[in-house]
Design a protein around this motif. Structure first.
Motif, PDB file in Angstrom:
ATOM      1  N   GLU A   1      -1.201   9.338  -2.848  1.00 42.00           N
ATOM      2  CA  GLU A   1      -1.946   9.544  -3.305  1.00 42.00           C
ATOM      3  C   GLU A   1      -2.621  10.497  -4.001  1.00 42.00           C
ATOM      4  N   PRO A   2      -4.090  10.294  -4.714  1.00 37.38           N
ATOM      5  CA  PRO A   2      -4.868   9.461  -3.749  1.00 37.38           C
ATOM      6  C   PRO A   2      -5.250   8.559  -3.548  1.00 37.38           C
ATOM      7  N   ASP A   3      -4.691   7.721  -4.784  1.00 39.51           N
ATOM      8  CA  ASP A   3      -5.251   5.715  -4.758  1.00 39.51           C
ATOM      9  C   ASP A   3      -4.898   5.367  -3.482  1.00 39.51           C
ATOM     10  N   ARG A   4      -3.699   5.845  -2.904  1.00 49.12           N
ATOM     11  CA  ARG A   4      -3.230   4.838  -0.882  1.00 49.12           C
ATOM     12  C   ARG A   4      -4.349   4.841  -0.789  1.00 49.12           C
ATOM     13  N   ALA A   5      -5.306   6.230  -0.016  1.00 49.72           N
ATOM     14  CA  ALA A   5      -6.411   6.083   0.686  1.00 49.72           C
ATOM     15  C   ALA A   5      -7.363   5.732   0.282  1.00 49.72           C
ATOM     16  N   ARG A   6      -7.929   5.900  -1.609  1.00 46.53           N
ATOM     17  CA  ARG A   6      -8.354   4.896  -1.752  1.00 46.53           C
ATOM     18  C   ARG A   6      -9.051   3.137  -1.255  1.00 46.53           C
ATOM     19  N   TRP A   7      -7.528   3.182  -2.113  1.00 45.69           N
ATOM     20  CA  TRP A   7      -7.569   1.107  -1.573  1.00 45.69           C
ATOM     21  C   TRP A   7      -7.864   0.939  -0.125  1.00 45.69           C
ATOM     22  N   GLN A   8      -6.939   2.144   1.123  1.00 45.99           N
ATOM     23  CA  GLN A   8      -7.079   1.850   1.863  1.00 45.99           C
ATOM     24  C   GLN A   8      -8.491   1.855   3.051  1.00 45.99           C
ATOM     25  N   ALA A   9      -9.241   2.680   2.608  1.00 47.47           N
ATOM     26  CA  ALA A   9     -10.868   2.799   2.430  1.00 47.47           C
ATOM     27  C   ALA A   9     -11.631   1.786   2.253  1.00 47.47           C
ATOM     28  N   TRP A  10     -10.945   1.469   0.786  1.00 46.56           N
ATOM     29  CA  TRP A  10     -11.930  -0.221   0.205  1.00 46.56           C
ATOM     30  C   TRP A  10     -11.570  -1.392   1.005  1.00 46.56           C
ATOM     31  N   ALA A  11      -9.786  -1.382   1.302  1.00 42.41           N
ATOM     32  CA  ALA A  11      -9.706  -2.597   2.272  1.00 42.41           C
ATOM     33  C   ALA A  11     -10.318  -2.564   3.947  1.00 42.41           C
TER      34      ALA A  11
ATOM     35  N   GLU B   1     -16.043   2.226 -20.096  1.00 45.27           N
ATOM     36  CA  GLU B   1     -16.439   3.252 -20.731  1.00 45.27           C
ATOM     37  C   GLU B   1     -15.059   4.598 -19.307  1.00 45.27           C
ATOM     38  N   ARG B   2     -14.862   4.105 -18.329  1.00 42.19           N
ATOM     39  CA  ARG B   2     -13.899   4.188 -17.443  1.00 42.19           C
ATOM     40  C   ARG B   2     -13.335   3.191 -16.536  1.00 42.19           C
ATOM     41  N   GLU B   3     -11.519   3.604 -15.608  1.00 40.23           N
ATOM     42  CA  GLU B   3     -11.072   2.563 -15.506  1.00 40.23           C
ATOM     43  C   GLU B   3     -12.227   1.965 -14.019  1.00 40.23           C
ATOM     44  N   SER B   4     -11.652   0.783 -14.189  1.00 37.84           N
ATOM     45  CA  SER B   4     -12.210   0.514 -12.409  1.00 37.84           C
ATOM     46  C   SER B   4     -11.260   0.586 -11.210  1.00 37.84           C
ATOM     47  N   GLY B   5     -12.300   0.766 -10.197  1.00 40.70           N
ATOM     48  CA  GLY B   5     -11.619   1.528  -9.261  1.00 40.70           C
ATOM     49  C   GLY B   5     -11.442   0.201  -7.929  1.00 40.70           C
ATOM     50  N   ARG B   6     -11.566  -1.021  -8.891  1.00 35.98           N
ATOM     51  CA  ARG B   6     -11.278  -2.025  -7.589  1.00 35.98           C
ATOM     52  C   ARG B   6      -9.595  -2.626  -7.717  1.00 35.98           C
ATOM     53  N   ALA B   7     -10.145  -3.803  -6.271  1.00 36.01           N
ATOM     54  CA  ALA B   7      -8.091  -3.796  -6.913  1.00 36.01           C
ATOM     55  C   ALA B   7      -8.350  -5.450  -6.181  1.00 36.01           C
ATOM     56  N   TYR B   8      -7.619  -6.447  -6.080  1.00 30.07           N
ATOM     57  CA  TYR B   8      -7.696  -7.626  -5.877  1.00 30.07           C
ATOM     58  C   TYR B   8      -6.202  -7.269  -4.137  1.00 30.07           C
ATOM     59  N   LEU B   9      -7.465  -7.598  -3.335  1.00 30.24           N
ATOM     60  CA  LEU B   9      -6.020  -7.057  -1.905  1.00 30.24           C
ATOM     61  C   LEU B   9      -5.721  -8.594  -1.310  1.00 30.24           C
TER      62      LEU B   9
ATOM     63  N   LEU C   1       0.605  -1.007  -0.363  1.00 33.29           N
ATOM     64  CA  LEU C   1       0.071  -0.273   0.263  1.00 33.29           C
ATOM     65  C   LEU C   1       0.791   1.486   0.220  1.00 33.29           C
ATOM     66  N   ALA C   2       2.375   1.194   1.047  1.00 31.44           N
ATOM     67  CA  ALA C   2       3.058   2.327   0.965  1.00 31.44           C
ATOM     68  C   ALA C   2       3.721   2.598  -0.163  1.00 31.44           C
ATOM     69  N   ALA C   3       3.513   2.310  -1.321  1.00 31.90           N
ATOM     70  CA  ALA C   3       4.080   2.240  -2.754  1.00 31.90           C
ATOM     71  C   ALA C   3       3.553   3.045  -3.639  1.00 31.90           C
TER      72      ALA C   3
ATOM     73  N   GLY D   1       0.560  -8.326   8.691  1.00 35.40           N
ATOM     74  CA  GLY D   1      -0.171  -7.032   8.674  1.00 35.40           C
ATOM     75  C   GLY D   1       0.317  -6.459   7.720  1.00 35.40           C
ATOM     76  N   VAL D   2       0.830  -6.293   6.261  1.00 38.07           N
ATOM     77  CA  VAL D   2       0.934  -5.552   5.382  1.00 38.07           C
ATOM     78  C   VAL D   2      -0.526  -5.535   4.308  1.00 38.07           C
ATOM     79  N   LEU D   3      -1.097  -4.497   3.476  1.00 40.47           N
ATOM     80  CA  LEU D   3      -1.710  -5.301   2.492  1.00 40.47           C
ATOM     81  C   LEU D   3      -1.025  -4.644   1.713  1.00 40.47           C
ATOM     82  N   TYR D   4      -1.324  -5.466   0.291  1.00 35.72           N
ATOM     83  CA  TYR D   4      -0.684  -5.256  -0.878  1.00 35.72           C
ATOM     84  C   TYR D   4      -2.115  -5.276  -1.721  1.00 35.72           C
ATOM     85  N   VAL D   5      -1.750  -4.521  -2.765  1.00 30.48           N
ATOM     86  CA  VAL D   5      -2.562  -4.084  -3.777  1.00 30.48           C
ATOM     87  C   VAL D   5      -2.115  -4.256  -4.747  1.00 30.48           C
ATOM     88  N   CYS D   6      -3.170  -5.362  -5.536  1.00 28.57           N
ATOM     89  CA  CYS D   6      -3.301  -5.358  -7.767  1.00 28.57           C
ATOM     90  C   CYS D   6      -4.285  -4.826  -8.293  1.00 28.57           C
ATOM     91  N   PRO D   7      -4.150  -3.192  -8.403  1.00 30.02           N
ATOM     92  CA  PRO D   7      -5.623  -2.848  -9.050  1.00 30.02           C
ATOM     93  C   PRO D   7      -5.656  -3.600 -10.637  1.00 30.02           C
TER      94      PRO D   7
END
Length: 312
Positions: free
Chosen positions: A30-40, A79-87, A25-27, A92-98
């Motif tokens: 912003e604002p992507d980091r906050a979005r993925w964190q909120a989704w998780a 029509e627009r990019e997905s706002g989803r990711a595999y988490l 997640l730290a990679a 204890g570390v959150l990893y994100v694959c959009p």
């Protein structure tokens, strides 16, 4: 009130495998980091431990794609990019694959244009729609020059060079499980899925540093022994792609929908990454004949799987 008919369907992912990178997640800026964190925080991770697959989320992505195709006005491309990711949550570390669905759709369109007959291509996606999609992509590229997909997809097979980042110890096979009501698994052409239970899955998961090291070692050995071979070119492509991501990422090879094609017995017996490792060890030890034997058997086995795309 009008009567409503509810149709319950069973959707399986297509016969495709996926090579994914999960960045910490730290990679993400912003604002992507906050979005993925909120989704998780709201939905939780798709896999809370390394041995857990993301197969349920893959089915969700497939259902979302089918919903777009089945809409009153079908959409060939999002029509627009997905706002989803595999988490994934590991130690204890959150990893994100959009999902990066739009970017991957553009790439799939390029593959279709390169491999499909013109008549079929024009029927599936008229020239006007393709031209609009290409113009849209060029505008997007100008705004995102460094964009790259976190997910590579291969239909009907796992390319042999995709096994290079992994060892047999990274393999995890999860059979289709029973549903909450105790229903048994449904055996279709392959591993099946429990009625209401978890889908079957076979995947490999490894830290990025280890993946890069294995690919680099394989590339050096292959370049010396067979500089013009398909495997060395595949190793170079995979190595360059992995270099695009954060060094503390995770790399995953997911058999995806191929588990339903191969069947439980073949899945249990499959040790493709370990076999390729054995072949590379033989090559580094100077036993070229053994290395060729291993690579030949592995290639033939996956070509037989690929040939199933022509079965009716």
């Amino acid at each position: 009130m009008q009567d409503v008919t509810v149709v319950r369907t069973s959707v399986q992912p297509p016969y495709a495998a996926h090579l994914r990178v999960y960045e910490p997640l730290a990679a993400y800026p912003e604002p992507d980091r906050a979005r993925w964190q909120a989704w998780a925080a709201e939905h939780g991770p798709d896999a809370a431990e390394p041995a857990q697959p993301v197969a349920a989320a893959v089915l969700e992505e497939q259902r979302e794609a089918l919903a777009g195709l089945a809409a009153r006005t079908p959409r060939a491309l999002p029509e627009r990019e997905s706002g989803r990711a595999y988490l994934r949550l590991v130690d204890g570390v959150l990893y994100v694959c959009p999902w990066a669905t739009r970017l991957r759709s553009w790439q799939a369109l390029e593959e279709l244009r390169a491999g499909a007959p013109v008549a079929l291509l024009d029927t599936a996606l008229p020239p006007v729609a393709r031209a609009a999609a290409e113009a849209d992509r060029e505008r997007w590229r100008a705004e995102h020059p460094d964009a790259r997909p976190w997910i590579l997809t291969s239909r009907w097979e796992v390319p042999v060079h995709w096994f290079l980042p992994f060892g047999d110890e990274d393999r995890c096979f999860v059979p289709g499980g029973e549903g909450p009501g105790g229903e048994g698994p449904v055996d279709g052409p392959g591993g099946g899925e429990g009625r209401g239970g978890r889908p079957a899955a076979l995947f490999y998961l490894v830290p990025m540093a280890q993946a890069r090291r294995r690919v680099a070692r394989a590339f050096r050995a292959l370049r010396e022994a067979a500089p013009d071979g398909d495997l060395v070119r595949g190793a170079e492509r995979v190595g360059r792609w992995l270099e695009e991501f954060h060094p503390r990422s995770l790399v995953e090879l997911d058999y995806g929908g191929l588990v339903h094609l191969l069947g439980p017995e073949r899945l249990l017996a499959d040790r493709s990454a370990g076999e390729l490792e054995e072949g590379l060890r033989a090559l580094r030890a100077g036993d070229t004949a053994e290395a060729l034997r291993v690579h030949g058997e592995l290639t033939v086995r996956w070509r037989r799987v690929l040939a199933l795309r022509h079965a009716n």
